[in-house]
Design an enzyme around this catalytic site. Structure first.
Site, PDB file in Angstrom:
ATOM      1  N   GLU A 135       0.828  -1.333   0.028  1.00 10.49           N
ATOM      2  CA  GLU A 135       0.037  -0.076  -0.128  1.00 10.49           C
ATOM      3  C   GLU A 135       1.032   1.303  -0.035  1.00 10.49           C
ATOM      4  O   GLU A 135       2.190   1.144   0.477  1.00 10.49           O
ATOM      5  CB  GLU A 135      -0.970   0.057   1.121  1.00 10.49           C
ATOM      6  N   CYS A 148       3.517   8.483   1.236  1.00  4.30           N
ATOM      7  CA  CYS A 148       4.038   7.749   2.354  1.00  4.30           C
ATOM      8  C   CYS A 148       4.324   6.285   1.416  1.00  4.30           C
ATOM      9  O   CYS A 148       3.501   5.591   1.090  1.00  4.30           O
ATOM     10  CB  CYS A 148       3.031   7.489   3.393  1.00  4.30           C
ATOM     11  N   CYS A 159       6.900  -5.248  15.770  1.00  2.00           N
ATOM     12  CA  CYS A 159       6.398  -4.057  16.956  1.00  2.00           C
ATOM     13  C   CYS A 159       5.039  -4.659  17.331  1.00  2.00           C
ATOM     14  O   CYS A 159       4.188  -4.710  16.798  1.00  2.00           O
ATOM     15  CB  CYS A 159       6.677  -2.801  16.265  1.00  2.00           C
ATOM     16  N   CYS A 162       2.105  -2.538  16.317  1.00  2.00           N
ATOM     17  CA  CYS A 162       1.986  -2.235  14.701  1.00  2.00           C
ATOM     18  C   CYS A 162       1.291  -3.359  13.932  1.00  2.00           C
ATOM     19  O   CYS A 162       1.777  -4.600  14.100  1.00  2.00           O
ATOM     20  CB  CYS A 162       3.261  -2.008  14.078  1.00  2.00           C
ATOM     21  N   CYS A 404      -1.085   5.476  10.263  1.00  2.36           N
ATOM     22  CA  CYS A 404       0.339   4.734  10.727  1.00  2.36           C
ATOM     23  C   CYS A 404       0.255   3.540  11.180  1.00  2.36           C
ATOM     24  O   CYS A 404      -0.829   3.064  12.078  1.00  2.36           O
ATOM     25  CB  CYS A 404       1.216   5.520  11.739  1.00  2.36           C
TER      26      CYS A 404
HETATM   27  N1  SAH Z   1       9.289   0.567   9.897  1.00  2.00           N
HETATM   28  C1  SAH Z   1       9.541   2.090  10.128  1.00  2.00           C
HETATM   29  C2  SAH Z   1       8.622   2.851   9.023  1.00  2.00           C
HETATM   30  C3  SAH Z   1       7.235   2.353   8.994  1.00  2.00           C
HETATM   31  S1  SAH Z   1       6.030   2.475  10.562  1.00  2.00           S
HETATM   32  C4  SAH Z   1       9.352   2.362  11.698  1.00  2.00           C
HETATM   33  O1  SAH Z   1       8.934   1.627  12.320  1.00  2.00           O
HETATM   34  O2  SAH Z   1       9.927   3.389  11.839  1.00  2.00           O
HETATM   35  C5  SAH Z   1       5.669   4.321  10.668  1.00  2.00           C
HETATM   36  C6  SAH Z   1       5.406   5.022  12.061  1.00  2.00           C
HETATM   37  O3  SAH Z   1       4.391   4.432  12.456  1.00  2.00           O
HETATM   38  C7  SAH Z   1       6.412   4.347  12.990  1.00  2.00           C
HETATM   39  O4  SAH Z   1       6.930   5.222  13.894  1.00  2.00           O
HETATM   40  C8  SAH Z   1       5.714   3.233  13.617  1.00  2.00           C
HETATM   41  O5  SAH Z   1       6.250   3.047  15.109  1.00  2.00           O
HETATM   42  C9  SAH Z   1       4.342   4.012  13.802  1.00  2.00           C
HETATM   43  N2  SAH Z   1       3.189   2.939  14.181  1.00  2.00           N
HETATM   44  C10 SAH Z   1       3.032   1.777  13.805  1.00  2.00           C
HETATM   45  N3  SAH Z   1       2.237   1.178  14.037  1.00  2.00           N
HETATM   46  C11 SAH Z   1       1.258   2.264  14.602  1.00  2.00           C
HETATM   47  C12 SAH Z   1      -0.092   2.309  15.270  1.00  2.00           C
HETATM   48  N4  SAH Z   1      -0.912   1.424  15.423  1.00  2.00           N
HETATM   49  N5  SAH Z   1      -0.495   3.586  15.624  1.00  2.00           N
HETATM   50  C13 SAH Z   1       0.562   4.688  15.359  1.00  2.00           C
HETATM   51  N6  SAH Z   1       1.548   4.615  14.905  1.00  2.00           N
HETATM   52  C14 SAH Z   1       2.131   3.131  14.551  1.00  2.00           C
HETATM   53 FE1  SF4 Z   2       7.950  -1.897  13.731  1.00  2.00          FE
HETATM   54 FE2  SF4 Z   2       5.722  -1.769  12.106  1.00  2.00          FE
HETATM   55 FE3  SF4 Z   2       7.929  -0.413  11.697  1.00  2.00          FE
HETATM   56 FE4  SF4 Z   2       8.038  -2.737  11.053  1.00  2.00          FE
HETATM   57  S1  SF4 Z   2       6.666  -1.493  10.160  1.00  2.00           S
HETATM   58  S2  SF4 Z   2       9.621  -1.858  12.060  1.00  2.00           S
HETATM   59  S3  SF4 Z   2       6.795  -3.785  12.594  1.00  2.00           S
HETATM   60  S4  SF4 Z   2       6.396  -0.158  13.459  1.00  2.00           S
END
Ligand code: SAH
Ligand code: SF4
Length: 429
Positions: A135, A148, A159, A162, A404
């Site tokens: 996406e 994005c 994480c 996430c 996000c």
């Molecule tokens: N993998 C990279 C980039 C993609 S995630 C990273 O983790 O930085 C982009 C951002 O969204 C990151 O800061 C991530 O921690 C945050 N994120 C992931 N899941 C989320 C959620 N459910 N609610 C809010 N932010 C979230």
């Molecule tokens: Fe963590 Fe999600 Fe970023 Fe992957 S995309 S590093 S699982 S926050």
């Protein structure tokens, strides 16, 4: 051609090591280039090499590569026939061996707030298997339009807050698939040089036809964030090559200051990102203590907070005008106490930093809740009083699941019930 022009890397940085088993998922699936590769995403040197393979004399290659670069990245050509400054013979020769393919749009969703999400199907050479999907999200604002981009199908990291981290399938995207997301966005937004659309009040305004309109002469896609699916620093070479194409002044021409790469903290590649890409950096911090960060961002067990912040301090080109953005997701009763806000300020002392508080975007099955608004405000006040602008990032596109961490490709479809639950959550904001 014997050698594929594009390959995904990652196995070097991804190779399972005894200490990393619990922070990273299974090895990556490999990209299989299609029989007829796309020219999208090749570096200038690779494009020149491609011209050599179709018999362009050495003395002409540089000039021809320049022309094709212009057609691809300034004009957005989707067919060799459009390249009118290139001889018909050469166009035919190129079309016999290459394509100008970019990811295919499978679905487009437009949120009530103007955010657009595209579900993109990736073409690769694997036969008989379901193609992968990723996406890509466009977020219009008054003074900019941010795209994005995804860097992987799914994410090898896990994480706990996430949604993308719960996806099983993982493949690194190629440079062409990453650059291709920009081309697709410009195609869909009619955002190529010379595209005839009326100037509007702002990039966020919608015309009667529902098309966003540009601000003066500004392009709709003015900024890029690597914040979609995947961990960009675990697909380093492809992300680097794609971002260098995006920043090339004779092509897509998005300045490196308008390109931000977000990482969960792949420490060894942070310095490389500074040296080899030179874009802005965002770091997903989310906790001020290793114990909690180990749980939220399991990669922390490999690269703990101290090492991560050292890498940040040494990021090339840091200054008050070029700060690192620290992202902090607001999780109710998990990381949102005022003690933690104060500790956050202390932790970042001496690093030119911005702090982005992100309200948690819930997804079905998550154990977390978003902090109460009052608590977010109190937390943000402490940060503000310490001298940081602390914008709370407004969630965008919640109604289309584009916020996000909610990007998860349709290869793992949500059930209808889950969708309804999500919509209900979006409505009750
Ligand atoms: N993998 C990279 C980039 C993609 S995630 C990273 O983790 O930085 C982009 C951002 O969204 C990151 O800061 C991530 O921690 C945050 N994120 C992931 N899941 C989320 C959620 N459910 N609610 C809010 N932010 C979230
Ligand atoms: Fe963590 Fe999600 Fe970023 Fe992957 S995309 S590093 S699982 S926050």
């Amino acid at each position: 051609m014997t050698e594929p022009l594009q390959s995904t890397s990652g196995s070097s940085t991804m190779g399972p090591s005894p200490s990393s088993g619990f922070v990273e998922k299974a090895p990556l699936e490999r990209y299989v280039p299609p029989a007829k590769p796309s020219l999208v995403g090749l570096s200038r040197a690779q494009l020149t090499q491609a011209l050599a393979t179709v018999g362009v004399p050495a003395a002409q290659r540089k000039m021809r590569a320049q022309q094709i670069w212009h057609w691809l990245y300034v004009r957005g050509a989707r067919d060799f026939a459009e390249m009118t400054s290139v001889s018909k013979e050469l166009r035919t020769a190129l079309a016999a061996q290459f394509t100008l393919a970019r990811p295919e749009v499978v679905a487009e969703q437009i949120s009530a707030d103007g955010t657009r999400k595209w579900l993109l199907r990736l073409g690769d050479g694997r036969s008989g298997e379901r193609p992968h999907e990723v996406e890509c999200v466009y977020i219009p604002e008054a003074d900019r339009g941010t795209l994005c981009l995804s860097s992987q199908v799914g994410c090898t990291l896990t994480c706990s807050f996430c949604h993308t981290g719960t996806q099983r399938l993982v493949r690194n995207l190629t440079p062409g698939e990453i650059v291709g997301q920009i081309l697709v966005a410009r195609d869909r937004l009619d955002d190529w040089l010379g595209a005839a659309r009326p100037a509007g009040e702002s990039a966020a305004t919608s015309s009667a036809a529902g098309q966003p309109m540009r601000h003066g002469g500004q392009r709709l896609v003015s900024n890029i964030v690597m914040m979609g699916m995947g961990e960009p620093l675990y697909n380093f070479e492809a992300v680097r090559d794609a971002l260098l194409i995006a920043a090339d002044g004779e092509g897509i021409a998005i300045s490196k200051r308008r390109i931000t790469l977000s990482t969960s903290g792949v420490v060894p590649n942070i310095a490389r990102a500074g040296a080899e890409i030179g874009c802005m950096l965002a770091v997903s911090l989310h906790a001020v203590r290793d114990e909690l960060r180990n749980e939220l961002v399991p990669l922390n067990r490999k690269y703990p907070i101290g090492e991560l912040l050292d890498a940040c301090r040494n990021y090339p080109g840091l200054s008050n005008a070029r700060r690192i953005t620290f992202e902090y997701v607001m999780l109710k009763d998990v990381n949102d106490s005022l003690v933690e806000a104060k500790a956050l300020v202390k932790l970042l002392a001496g690093i030119p930093a911005k702090i982005n508080l992100i309200p948690f975007n819930p997804w079905p099955g998550t154990k977390y809740e978003c902090s109460d608004w009052e608590q977010i405000e109190k937390f943000s006040e402490i940060i503000f009083n310490a001298g940081y602008a602390s914008p709370v990032r407004t969630p965008r596109g919640r109604d289309i699941l584009a916020a996000c961490g909610q990007l998860k490709s349709a290869s793992e479809k949500l059930s209808a019930r889950e969708r309804l639950a999500l919509r209900a959550m979006a409505m009750t904001d």
